[in-house]
Design a protein around this motif. Structure first.
Motif, PDB file in Angstrom:
ATOM      1  N   MET A 138       0.816  -1.252  -0.094  1.00 11.20           N
ATOM      2  CA  MET A 138      -0.057   0.003  -0.089  1.00 11.20           C
ATOM      3  C   MET A 138       0.749   1.353   0.072  1.00 11.20           C
ATOM      4  O   MET A 138       0.495   2.259  -0.905  1.00 11.20           O
ATOM      5  CB  MET A 138      -0.971  -0.045   1.251  1.00 11.20           C
ATOM      6  N   ASP A 139       1.853   1.188   0.862  1.00 16.56           N
ATOM      7  CA  ASP A 139       2.782   2.354   1.052  1.00 16.56           C
ATOM      8  C   ASP A 139       3.547   2.618  -0.578  1.00 16.56           C
ATOM      9  O   ASP A 139       4.075   3.805  -0.877  1.00 16.56           O
ATOM     10  CB  ASP A 139       3.842   2.201   1.970  1.00 16.56           C
ATOM     11  N   ALA A 140       3.789   1.620  -1.155  1.00 14.65           N
ATOM     12  CA  ALA A 140       4.288   1.562  -2.453  1.00 14.65           C
ATOM     13  C   ALA A 140       3.335   1.953  -3.687  1.00 14.65           C
ATOM     14  O   ALA A 140       4.069   2.092  -4.819  1.00 14.65           O
ATOM     15  CB  ALA A 140       5.092   0.353  -2.883  1.00 14.65           C
ATOM     16  N   SER A 141       2.219   1.972  -3.437  1.00 19.87           N
ATOM     17  CA  SER A 141       1.236   2.134  -4.468  1.00 19.87           C
ATOM     18  C   SER A 141       0.884   3.519  -4.883  1.00 19.87           C
ATOM     19  O   SER A 141       0.801   4.322  -3.735  1.00 19.87           O
ATOM     20  CB  SER A 141       0.039   1.320  -4.209  1.00 19.87           C
ATOM     21  N   ASP A 142       0.798   4.079  -6.189  1.00 21.77           N
ATOM     22  CA  ASP A 142       0.168   5.202  -6.401  1.00 21.77           C
ATOM     23  C   ASP A 142      -1.294   5.514  -5.964  1.00 21.77           C
ATOM     24  O   ASP A 142      -1.818   6.494  -5.512  1.00 21.77           O
ATOM     25  CB  ASP A 142       0.536   5.544  -7.768  1.00 21.77           C
ATOM     26  N   GLU A 143      -1.761   4.163  -6.267  1.00 18.79           N
ATOM     27  CA  GLU A 143      -3.488   4.515  -5.662  1.00 18.79           C
ATOM     28  C   GLU A 143      -3.869   3.018  -5.208  1.00 18.79           C
ATOM     29  O   GLU A 143      -3.406   1.839  -5.716  1.00 18.79           O
ATOM     30  CB  GLU A 143      -4.133   4.826  -7.158  1.00 18.79           C
ATOM     31  N   ILE A 144      -4.801   3.173  -4.407  1.00 15.53           N
ATOM     32  CA  ILE A 144      -5.402   1.911  -3.741  1.00 15.53           C
ATOM     33  C   ILE A 144      -6.868   1.931  -4.115  1.00 15.53           C
ATOM     34  O   ILE A 144      -7.697   2.942  -3.909  1.00 15.53           O
ATOM     35  CB  ILE A 144      -5.113   2.015  -2.239  1.00 15.53           C
ATOM     36  N   LEU A 145      -7.282   0.828  -4.731  1.00 14.62           N
ATOM     37  CA  LEU A 145      -8.735   0.574  -5.136  1.00 14.62           C
ATOM     38  C   LEU A 145      -9.568  -0.161  -4.127  1.00 14.62           C
ATOM     39  O   LEU A 145      -9.063  -1.452  -4.144  1.00 14.62           O
ATOM     40  CB  LEU A 145      -8.693   0.311  -6.701  1.00 14.62           C
ATOM     41  N   TYR A 146     -10.318   0.244  -3.422  1.00 15.22           N
ATOM     42  CA  TYR A 146     -11.318  -0.471  -2.615  1.00 15.22           C
ATOM     43  C   TYR A 146     -12.393  -1.219  -3.488  1.00 15.22           C
ATOM     44  O   TYR A 146     -13.255  -0.029  -3.845  1.00 15.22           O
ATOM     45  CB  TYR A 146     -11.554   0.198  -1.279  1.00 15.22           C
ATOM     46  N   ILE A 147     -12.624  -2.572  -3.713  1.00 15.80           N
ATOM     47  CA  ILE A 147     -13.850  -2.865  -4.193  1.00 15.80           C
ATOM     48  C   ILE A 147     -14.834  -3.078  -3.173  1.00 15.80           C
ATOM     49  O   ILE A 147     -14.583  -3.817  -2.286  1.00 15.80           O
ATOM     50  CB  ILE A 147     -13.426  -4.144  -5.130  1.00 15.80           C
ATOM     51  N   VAL A 148     -16.058  -2.314  -3.277  1.00 15.61           N
ATOM     52  CA  VAL A 148     -17.235  -2.891  -2.228  1.00 15.61           C
ATOM     53  C   VAL A 148     -18.371  -3.149  -3.012  1.00 15.61           C
ATOM     54  O   VAL A 148     -18.609  -2.966  -4.221  1.00 15.61           O
ATOM     55  CB  VAL A 148     -17.691  -1.339  -1.377  1.00 15.61           C
ATOM     56  N   SER A 149     -19.171  -3.791  -2.131  1.00 15.70           N
ATOM     57  CA  SER A 149     -20.583  -4.221  -2.899  1.00 15.70           C
ATOM     58  C   SER A 149     -21.672  -3.494  -1.917  1.00 15.70           C
ATOM     59  O   SER A 149     -21.381  -2.754  -0.984  1.00 15.70           O
ATOM     60  CB  SER A 149     -20.677  -5.728  -2.687  1.00 15.70           C
ATOM     61  N   ASN A 150     -22.926  -3.632  -2.544  1.00 15.21           N
ATOM     62  CA  ASN A 150     -24.068  -2.833  -1.768  1.00 15.21           C
ATOM     63  C   ASN A 150     -24.472  -3.705  -0.579  1.00 15.21           C
ATOM     64  O   ASN A 150     -25.669  -4.385  -0.695  1.00 15.21           O
ATOM     65  CB  ASN A 150     -25.208  -2.520  -2.682  1.00 15.21           C
ATOM     66  N   ASP A 151     -23.517  -3.808   0.332  1.00 13.74           N
ATOM     67  CA  ASP A 151     -23.671  -4.748   1.462  1.00 13.74           C
ATOM     68  C   ASP A 151     -23.589  -3.997   2.820  1.00 13.74           C
ATOM     69  O   ASP A 151     -22.651  -3.245   2.833  1.00 13.74           O
ATOM     70  CB  ASP A 151     -23.103  -5.894   1.453  1.00 13.74           C
ATOM     71  N   PRO A 152     -24.530  -4.140   3.954  1.00 13.35           N
ATOM     72  CA  PRO A 152     -24.182  -3.421   5.115  1.00 13.35           C
ATOM     73  C   PRO A 152     -22.966  -3.750   5.678  1.00 13.35           C
ATOM     74  O   PRO A 152     -22.509  -2.600   6.059  1.00 13.35           O
ATOM     75  CB  PRO A 152     -25.419  -3.923   5.863  1.00 13.35           C
ATOM     76  N   MET A 153     -22.424  -4.747   5.819  1.00  8.81           N
ATOM     77  CA  MET A 153     -21.219  -4.964   6.502  1.00  8.81           C
ATOM     78  C   MET A 153     -19.918  -4.444   5.747  1.00  8.81           C
ATOM     79  O   MET A 153     -19.120  -4.071   6.283  1.00  8.81           O
ATOM     80  CB  MET A 153     -20.966  -6.535   6.778  1.00  8.81           C
ATOM     81  N   ASP A 154     -20.267  -4.594   4.474  1.00 10.03           N
ATOM     82  CA  ASP A 154     -19.050  -3.953   3.385  1.00 10.03           C
ATOM     83  C   ASP A 154     -19.041  -2.520   3.700  1.00 10.03           C
ATOM     84  O   ASP A 154     -17.940  -2.186   3.758  1.00 10.03           O
ATOM     85  CB  ASP A 154     -19.402  -4.415   2.093  1.00 10.03           C
ATOM     86  N   LEU A 155     -20.284  -1.793   3.612  1.00 13.80           N
ATOM     87  CA  LEU A 155     -19.965  -0.511   3.751  1.00 13.80           C
ATOM     88  C   LEU A 155     -19.758   0.003   5.251  1.00 13.80           C
ATOM     89  O   LEU A 155     -18.904   0.959   5.340  1.00 13.80           O
ATOM     90  CB  LEU A 155     -21.476   0.179   3.614  1.00 13.80           C
ATOM     91  N   LYS A 156     -20.078  -0.573   6.288  1.00 13.58           N
ATOM     92  CA  LYS A 156     -19.572  -0.618   7.503  1.00 13.58           C
ATOM     93  C   LYS A 156     -17.890  -0.789   7.780  1.00 13.58           C
ATOM     94  O   LYS A 156     -17.271   0.310   8.329  1.00 13.58           O
ATOM     95  CB  LYS A 156     -20.377  -1.158   8.664  1.00 13.58           C
ATOM     96  N   ASN A 157     -17.558  -1.542   7.158  1.00 14.69           N
ATOM     97  CA  ASN A 157     -15.940  -2.048   7.139  1.00 14.69           C
ATOM     98  C   ASN A 157     -15.222  -0.870   6.595  1.00 14.69           C
ATOM     99  O   ASN A 157     -14.207  -0.415   6.851  1.00 14.69           O
ATOM    100  CB  ASN A 157     -16.004  -3.279   6.551  1.00 14.69           C
ATOM    101  N   MET A 158     -15.694  -0.601   5.339  1.00 16.44           N
ATOM    102  CA  MET A 158     -15.323   0.536   4.672  1.00 16.44           C
ATOM    103  C   MET A 158     -15.251   1.852   5.380  1.00 16.44           C
ATOM    104  O   MET A 158     -14.334   2.762   5.209  1.00 16.44           O
ATOM    105  CB  MET A 158     -16.046   0.555   3.256  1.00 16.44           C
ATOM    106  N   ARG A 159     -16.202   2.190   6.113  1.00 17.31           N
ATOM    107  CA  ARG A 159     -16.245   3.409   6.734  1.00 17.31           C
ATOM    108  C   ARG A 159     -15.195   3.369   7.895  1.00 17.31           C
ATOM    109  O   ARG A 159     -14.361   4.421   7.823  1.00 17.31           O
ATOM    110  CB  ARG A 159     -17.613   3.451   7.432  1.00 17.31           C
TER     111      ARG A 159
END
Length: 261
Positions: A138-159
C-alpha cells in the motif's frame, strides 16, 4: 533525469467475495489493450487466485523470489515471472499457502523496485488483511482501489478504513462499487452508501456486467476485458473500465512530489 517508473495500483477490499481479483484481471486487460507492459503481482498469498484464474503453469513464484533474495540466490526478476500475453506478465503467489507465513516482507520493496523499472503498470491483487506485506505494498502504491458491494457489513467496514486513512492524512485511494456480482440485492441508494462510508463512490462496475456463465471464462483462463464477445455485449461496463484505467494513468497528483525530486 529520473528513470521512468511504473504506476502501481493496488486492488483490495474490506471483506471477501466482492470481485476483487476479477477487477484486477479486468483492469490488467485494459492496460494490455493500451499496449502498456503490465505486471499482475498476486499478493493474496493465502489465496493465489490470479494464476489459477489464468490457467498458468509455473515453477517459481513470489515465495521463491523472496527466499532467493534472503539466501543471495536472486539473479533476475524474469526467473519468477510467468507470461500470459506479450504485454501481460504475472508474478504468482505461493503455490502452497502454508509458505505464506514464511515470507519476509522486507524483500517486497526490493521486488517492487525492480519491477517498477521494467513495467509501465503494476497491478497488485491482495487480500483484505492489514498485514506487513499489504501495508508495504500500500505504501508503495500510487493508488489503492477498494472494491465494495451494496452490502451493510461491506459499507460499515469501509467506513472504518476511511477513518483510518483520515487519521493518517492519506487520500490516495478510490472506492469502486461492484454491482455486477451475482446481481445482489441493492440495500442502499448511492446517497445512502456515501453517508454510511463517509466517502463517495468513485467508479461503478454496473450490474449489466453480470455474466451468467462466468465459470466458463474462468475455466478457459480468460480475462473478460480481452474477450471480444464480452466487450461487444457489455459495452457500458467495458467503457467504465476504460474510464477507470485512463483516470488512474492520468492522476499525477499523488506522484507530484516524487516526480519533482
Amino acid at each position: 533525469m529520473a528513470l521512468k517508473q511504473a504506476k502501481v495500483f493496488l486492488i483490495t477490499s474490506v471483506k471477501g467475495g466482492v470481485g476483487k481479483t476479477t477487477t484486477a484481471l479486468n483492469l490488467a486487460g485494459m492496460y494490455q489493450k493500451k499496449n502498456l507492459q503490465t505486471l499482475l503481482l498476486d499478493l493474496d498469498v493465502y489465496g493465489g487466485s490470479v494464476a489459477a484464474s489464468l490457467n498458468l503453469k509455473y515453477e517459481n513464484d513470489l515465495f521463491d523470489a523472496m527466499d532467493d533474495l534472503n539466501n543471495n540466490r536472486f539473479n533476475s526478476l524474469e526467473n519468477y515471472i510467468v507470461n500470459y500475453t506479450n504485454k501481460l506478465d504475472v508474478l504468482p503467489a505461493p503455490k502452497d499457502p502454508r509458505l505464506a507465513g514464511k515470507m519476509s516482507s522486507k524483500f517486497l520493496h526490493v521486488i517492487l523496485s525492480k519491477a517498477k523499472l521494467k513495467y509501465d503498470v503494476i497491478i497488485i491483487d491482495t487480500n483484505y488483511f492489514l498485514g506487513d506485506l499489504n501495508l508495504i505494498a500500500m505504501d508503495a502504491s500510487d493508488e489503492i482501489l477498494y472494491i465494495v458491494s451494496n452490502d451493510p457489513m461491506d459499507l460499515k467496514n469501509m467506513r472504518s478504513m476511511v477513518s483510518i486513512y483520515s487519521d493518517m492524512d492519506k487520500d490516495n485511494y478510490k472506492v469502486i462499487l461492484n454491482e455486477s456480482i451475482n446481481k445482489l440485492r441493492n440495500y442502499f441508494t448511492v446517497y445512502d452508501m456515501k453517508h454510511i462510508m463517509n466517502h463517495s463512490i468513485n467508479y461503478t462496475i454496473p450490474s449489466s456486467f453480470y455474466i451468467r456463465n462466468i465459470e466458463k471464462y474462468v475455466l478457459e483462463g480468460k480475462i473478460l476485458t480481452l474477450d471480444k464477445k464480452v466487450c461487444s455485449s457489455h459495452k457500458k461496463a467495458i467503457a467504465n473500465f476504460e474510464k477507470l484505467a485512463e483516470s488512474l494513468l492520468n492522476d499525477k497528483k499523488k506522484n507530484k512530489v516524487k516526480e519533482e525530486q
